[in-house]
Enzyme design. Sequence first.
Site, PDB file in Angstrom:
ATOM      1  N   ASP A 104       0.869  -1.177   0.000  1.00 43.20           N
ATOM      2  CA  ASP A 104       0.000   0.000   0.000  1.00 43.20           C
ATOM      3  C   ASP A 104       0.908   1.231   0.000  1.00 43.20           C
ATOM      4  O   ASP A 104       1.524   1.562   1.008  1.00 43.20           O
ATOM      5  CB  ASP A 104      -0.899  -0.016   1.239  1.00 43.20           C
ATOM      6  CG  ASP A 104      -1.886   1.144   1.280  1.00 43.20           C
ATOM      7  OD1 ASP A 104      -1.749   2.075   0.455  1.00 43.20           O
ATOM      8  OD2 ASP A 104      -2.784   1.123   2.130  1.00 43.20           O
ATOM      9  N   GLU A 124       1.207   4.379   0.537  1.00 43.90           N
ATOM     10  CA  GLU A 124       0.719   5.587   1.201  1.00 43.90           C
ATOM     11  C   GLU A 124       1.680   5.965   2.334  1.00 43.90           C
ATOM     12  O   GLU A 124       2.391   5.127   2.869  1.00 43.90           O
ATOM     13  CB  GLU A 124      -0.677   5.364   1.782  1.00 43.90           C
ATOM     14  CG  GLU A 124      -1.748   5.075   0.741  1.00 43.90           C
ATOM     15  CD  GLU A 124      -3.119   4.965   1.367  1.00 43.90           C
ATOM     16  OE1 GLU A 124      -3.768   6.012   1.572  1.00 43.90           O
ATOM     17  OE2 GLU A 124      -3.544   3.826   1.665  1.00 43.90           O
TER      18      GLU A 124
END
Length: 235
Positions: A91, A93
């Site tokens: 992910d 982020e």
Amino acid sequence: MVDQVILFASNIRGTISTVELYHNQNQTHILNNVNTLVKPLQDKGIKVSLGLLGDHTGIGFANLTAGQIESFAQQVADCVYTYGLDGVDFDDEYAKYGQIPGTPSPSGANFSALITALRTKMPDKLITAFYFGYATSFTQAAKDAIDYMWPDFGVRTAPSGVPNNKWARMSIQYTQNRPSDREIQSTANNYGNYGAIMMFNVREYNASAKMNLFAPGVWGGKTVTWTGISHPKNY
């Protein structure tokens, strides 16, 4: 109903010259107790993957040097095999790219090099990714190397080069109405040959109502029933 569980999340941390696979205290507890917290899921046929997330240090999956790519891929592979996990999920982020002067410019090509390096080290394990950040510009080699990709909200169609059987038709935020119940049902009823549905932020209370919005359309009319047993955090 559930084929895969992602342990969300461990982190990538680093400096201009180092990179580290970091586990917080919750993830450390899970990994140190895989026999009681992970293996029972695997015994049911559920795949359990290590979730990976940026951690505000300026180092992420998309701005590693060649040496850091090799190091981080090896650290991840070692973790997966050491703890008997079934794969890893990325992910992209919270990395805070640009925070450290002198690091490589983040790019999809750089992130892709990490994916392909890891694939050579884990030929028999799952590699999945959230279609967000620099994962949206993977090379075809990285797209070929992954097993599944999860969409961001509002993204329905698989990106070019990702076949439908590797693409999750939906990402469902369990504790919010995203997407709406109507959207979930409509999408599930037109599921086609897509590879997965991703549901996150699941809690220890009854999730069957939300799951039954899509279960019949995806699993041939089957529905979900809650046993009444919850499994809250106990550490």
